[in-house]
Design an enzyme around this catalytic site. Structure first.
Site, PDB file in Angstrom:
ATOM      1  N   GLU A  97      -5.560  -5.691  12.654  1.00 40.90           N
ATOM      2  CA  GLU A  97      -6.892  -5.205  12.281  1.00 40.90           C
ATOM      3  C   GLU A  97      -7.954  -6.207  12.761  1.00 40.90           C
ATOM      4  O   GLU A  97      -8.787  -5.892  13.617  1.00 40.90           O
ATOM      5  CB  GLU A  97      -6.989  -4.972  10.766  1.00 40.90           C
ATOM      6  CG  GLU A  97      -6.129  -3.797  10.312  1.00 40.90           C
ATOM      7  CD  GLU A  97      -6.179  -3.506   8.818  1.00 40.90           C
ATOM      8  OE1 GLU A  97      -6.242  -2.325   8.439  1.00 40.90           O
ATOM      9  OE2 GLU A  97      -6.116  -4.463   8.020  1.00 40.90           O
TER      10      GLU A  97
ATOM     11  N   GLU B 279       1.740  -2.019  11.043  1.00 43.58           N
ATOM     12  CA  GLU B 279       1.399  -2.133   9.624  1.00 43.58           C
ATOM     13  C   GLU B 279       2.448  -1.423   8.762  1.00 43.58           C
ATOM     14  O   GLU B 279       2.717  -1.832   7.641  1.00 43.58           O
ATOM     15  CB  GLU B 279       0.019  -1.501   9.352  1.00 43.58           C
ATOM     16  CG  GLU B 279      -0.393  -1.616   7.893  1.00 43.58           C
ATOM     17  CD  GLU B 279      -1.602  -0.777   7.513  1.00 43.58           C
ATOM     18  OE1 GLU B 279      -2.126  -0.035   8.349  1.00 43.58           O
ATOM     19  OE2 GLU B 279      -2.019  -0.883   6.356  1.00 43.58           O
ATOM     20  N   GLU B 280       3.019  -0.359   9.301  1.00 36.42           N
ATOM     21  CA  GLU B 280       3.915   0.480   8.496  1.00 36.42           C
ATOM     22  C   GLU B 280       5.376   0.055   8.552  1.00 36.42           C
ATOM     23  O   GLU B 280       6.234   0.714   7.985  1.00 36.42           O
ATOM     24  CB  GLU B 280       3.765   1.950   8.921  1.00 36.42           C
ATOM     25  CG  GLU B 280       2.341   2.484   8.855  1.00 36.42           C
ATOM     26  CD  GLU B 280       1.699   2.342   7.460  1.00 36.42           C
ATOM     27  OE1 GLU B 280       2.428   2.263   6.456  1.00 36.42           O
ATOM     28  OE2 GLU B 280       0.460   2.265   7.396  1.00 36.42           O
TER      29      GLU B 280
ATOM     30  N   LEU C 147      -2.672   4.082  11.634  1.00 31.75           N
ATOM     31  CA  LEU C 147      -3.664   4.962  10.998  1.00 31.75           C
ATOM     32  C   LEU C 147      -4.532   4.092  10.091  1.00 31.75           C
ATOM     33  O   LEU C 147      -4.098   3.668   9.031  1.00 31.75           O
ATOM     34  CB  LEU C 147      -2.952   6.061  10.200  1.00 31.75           C
ATOM     35  CG  LEU C 147      -3.747   7.318   9.838  1.00 31.75           C
ATOM     36  CD1 LEU C 147      -4.699   7.098   8.680  1.00 31.75           C
ATOM     37  CD2 LEU C 147      -4.520   7.885  11.048  1.00 31.75           C
ATOM     38  N   ASP C 148      -5.740   3.809  10.566  1.00 32.39           N
ATOM     39  CA  ASP C 148      -6.678   3.011   9.768  1.00 32.39           C
ATOM     40  C   ASP C 148      -7.636   3.938   9.028  1.00 32.39           C
ATOM     41  O   ASP C 148      -8.168   4.885   9.615  1.00 32.39           O
ATOM     42  CB  ASP C 148      -7.471   2.065  10.683  1.00 32.39           C
ATOM     43  CG  ASP C 148      -8.532   1.320   9.897  1.00 32.39           C
ATOM     44  OD1 ASP C 148      -8.149   0.479   9.063  1.00 32.39           O
ATOM     45  OD2 ASP C 148      -9.732   1.609  10.082  1.00 32.39           O
TER      46      ASP C 148
ATOM     47  N   ASP D 105      -2.192  -0.931  13.875  1.00 35.02           N
ATOM     48  CA  ASP D 105      -2.412  -0.218  12.616  1.00 35.02           C
ATOM     49  C   ASP D 105      -2.486   1.246  13.053  1.00 35.02           C
ATOM     50  O   ASP D 105      -3.520   1.692  13.568  1.00 35.02           O
ATOM     51  CB  ASP D 105      -3.735  -0.683  11.998  1.00 35.02           C
ATOM     52  CG  ASP D 105      -4.102   0.096  10.753  1.00 35.02           C
ATOM     53  OD1 ASP D 105      -3.411   1.084  10.438  1.00 35.02           O
ATOM     54  OD2 ASP D 105      -5.108  -0.267  10.112  1.00 35.02           O
TER      55      ASP D 105
ATOM     56  N   ASP E  55       0.030   8.323   7.644  1.00 32.30           N
ATOM     57  CA  ASP E  55       0.399   6.941   8.029  1.00 32.30           C
ATOM     58  C   ASP E  55       1.758   6.950   8.716  1.00 32.30           C
ATOM     59  O   ASP E  55       1.954   6.340   9.774  1.00 32.30           O
ATOM     60  CB  ASP E  55       0.522   6.035   6.788  1.00 32.30           C
ATOM     61  CG  ASP E  55      -0.815   5.707   6.128  1.00 32.30           C
ATOM     62  OD1 ASP E  55      -1.787   5.464   6.855  1.00 32.30           O
ATOM     63  OD2 ASP E  55      -0.861   5.686   4.878  1.00 32.30           O
TER      64      ASP E  55
ATOM     65  N   ASP F 144       0.854  -1.197   0.000  1.00 27.53           N
ATOM     66  CA  ASP F 144       0.000   0.000   0.000  1.00 27.53           C
ATOM     67  C   ASP F 144       0.886   1.241   0.000  1.00 27.53           C
ATOM     68  O   ASP F 144       1.869   1.308   0.757  1.00 27.53           O
ATOM     69  CB  ASP F 144      -0.866   0.073   1.273  1.00 27.53           C
ATOM     70  CG  ASP F 144      -1.870  -1.057   1.378  1.00 27.53           C
ATOM     71  OD1 ASP F 144      -2.183  -1.672   0.343  1.00 27.53           O
ATOM     72  OD2 ASP F 144      -2.330  -1.316   2.508  1.00 27.53           O
TER      73      ASP F 144
HETATM   74  P1  AHG Z   1      -5.560   1.021   6.044  1.00 25.34           P
HETATM   75  O1  AHG Z   1      -5.932   2.452   5.831  1.00 25.34           O
HETATM   76  O2  AHG Z   1      -4.954   0.768   7.391  1.00 25.34           O
HETATM   77  O3  AHG Z   1      -4.759   0.415   4.922  1.00 25.34           O
HETATM   78  O4  AHG Z   1      -6.897   0.174   6.140  1.00 25.34           O
HETATM   79  C1  AHG Z   1      -7.924   0.415   5.219  1.00 25.34           C
HETATM   80  C2  AHG Z   1      -8.882  -0.746   5.305  1.00 25.34           C
HETATM   81  C3  AHG Z   1     -10.043  -0.536   6.247  1.00 25.34           C
HETATM   82  O5  AHG Z   1     -10.014   0.592   7.017  1.00 25.34           O
HETATM   83  C4  AHG Z   1     -11.251  -0.518   5.375  1.00 25.34           C
HETATM   84  O6  AHG Z   1     -12.243  -1.303   5.941  1.00 25.34           O
HETATM   85  C5  AHG Z   1     -10.783  -1.078   4.068  1.00 25.34           C
HETATM   86  O7  AHG Z   1      -9.402  -0.929   4.025  1.00 25.34           O
HETATM   87  C6  AHG Z   1     -11.385  -0.341   2.893  1.00 25.34           C
HETATM   88  O8  AHG Z   1     -11.016  -1.000   1.746  1.00 25.34           O
HETATM   89  P2  AHG Z   1     -11.536  -0.531   0.305  1.00 25.34           P
HETATM   90  O9  AHG Z   1     -10.774   0.716  -0.008  1.00 25.34           O
HETATM   91  O10 AHG Z   1     -11.182  -1.711  -0.579  1.00 25.34           O
HETATM   92  O11 AHG Z   1     -13.027  -0.296   0.404  1.00 25.34           O
HETATM   93 MN    MN Z   2      -6.323  -0.445   8.442  1.00 29.34          MN
HETATM   94 MN    MN Z   3      -3.227   1.747   8.334  1.00 25.93          MN
END
Ligand code: AHG
Ligand code: MN
Ligand code: MN
Length: 327
Positions: free
Chosen positions: A270, A88-89, A109-110, A107, A66, A60
């Site tokens: 998560e 996560e990072e 920053l979710d 995590d 983040d 990602d």
């Molecule tokens: P993160 O920002 O830590 O990578 O997590 C994002 C996760 C979670 O928060 C969310 O439920 C899901 O990704 C959303 O995914 P889509 O963008 O595929 O909808």
């Molecule tokens: Mn997340």
């Molecule tokens: Mn995150």
């Protein structure tokens, strides 16, 4: 003082362990206050949602917030009784002080895709007793967590937390700067007709999830005989918080896109902490058929399909999975 713990918090641990857990949660509250402050300033902070050019271990793209959040959580944990930090990072586990008793996964920053949209985002964490080395401190089942939860940076900054004896919500009081207990012993209603899924992935789902969603969409004259409603924030913390407060079911199933064979969400920092607070509030969390908290971690950033929330819809989705596999 950063958090006024309820007198019952972590009471199922002996005094020393309870003090260590409280010190670590307090340190996480300090980090969360900093991140919450940055979120509240939003565009005044310049470029929180900008891509840094880096990528996390899952590929990602990392955004500025983040990276900043991870630095803030790391600095806070350095002041706590924490031996190891898995983020996560970060590709690998950070060793903070081998002589300390706890291990924390986070995590930091979710909900990164919502950073610049003024929509709730958060920080998720999971606390274990540290083992003899870094790896064995995290490569275990989620039912061994001693504390887990998440902060939400939204209209209110909140902390949803469990230490295995019920799930509580604390609210950051902007007047005092302290987290205060707001809702104790939360209970998720068992039946609900509200679901959360990223429906744009419809064509990638397997037959069971597709059948379930089509039956929800069929409404009162369909097999589920009810009018359903859909909500999808796109920040796991916000969707989980809504389900804790008014019920519903969340799904991020596996799908046939490259890299999504095990869904999107990561087991260690998560799915496990969310499953812990959901179960402690009377809900259920599975990968479709199996309990999340029983799954051994075999890779630090392992993904897992995730279905959680009110008992009745999670069990109904399980039946759809079993039926499509002819079990
Ligand atoms: P993160 O920002 O830590 O990578 O997590 C994002 C996760 C979670 O928060 C969310 O439920 C899901 O990704 C959303 O995914 P889509 O963008 O595929 O909808
Ligand atoms: Mn997340
Ligand atoms: Mn995150």
């Amino acid at each position: 003082m950063t958090i006024n713990f309820s007198s019952g918090f972590a009471k199922n641990f002996q005094d020393t362990k309870q003090a260590e857990i409280r010190a670590t949660v307090s340190a996480l509250c300090v980090a969360a206050k900093r991140i919450s402050h940055i979120c509240a300033r939003g565009p005044l902070e310049n470029g929180l949602g900008d891509i840094t050019g880096g990528a996390n271990s899952d590929g990602d793209a990392q955004k500025a917030l983040d990276v900043r959040s991870d630095e803030i959580v790391t600095a806070a944990l350095e002041t706590a009784p924490v031996a190891y930090y898995a983020s996560e990072e970060q590709d690998d586990i950070l060793t903070l002080d081998v002589n300390k008793p706890l291990a924390v996964a986070s995590d930091p920053l979710d909900g990164s895709s919502n950073i610049d949209t003024n929509v709730s985002i958060g920080t998720i964490f999971s606390i274990y007793s540290a083992c003899k080395d870094a790896k064995s401190s995290f490569f275990r089942v989620g039912s061994e967590q001693i504390c887990g939860g998440f902060f939400v940076y939204g209209p209110q900054t909140t902390l949803v937390i469990t230490a295995g004896d019920g799930t509580d919500t604390y609210v950051l009081d902007p007047d005092t700067g302290d987290f205060e207990l707001a809702i104790s012993n939360m209970k998720i209603i068992s039946a609900s007709t509200e679901y959360a899924i990223n429906a744009s992935n419809h064509k990638h789902w397997d037959a069971s999830i597709r059948a379930y969603i089509e039956d929800c969409l069929a409404g009162v004259s369909g097999p589920l005989a009810a009018q359903y409603n859909m909500r999808w924030v796109g920040s796991l913390v916000a969707d989980a918080n809504r389900i804790l407060s008014r019920g519903g079911v969340f799904m991020y199933p596996s799908d046939n896109r490259a890299g999504y064979q095990e869904g999107r969400l990561r087991l260690l920092y998560e799915a496990n902490p969310v499953a812990f607070v959901i179960e402690q509030a009377g809900g259920v969390a599975t990968d479709g058929t199996r309990r999340v908290l029983d799954m051994p971690l075999t890779a630090l950033h392992q993904r897992v399909p995730l279905v959680f929330g009110s008992k009745t819809p999670v069990r109904t989705i399980e039946k759809y999975h079993l039926r499509s596999k002819n079990i």
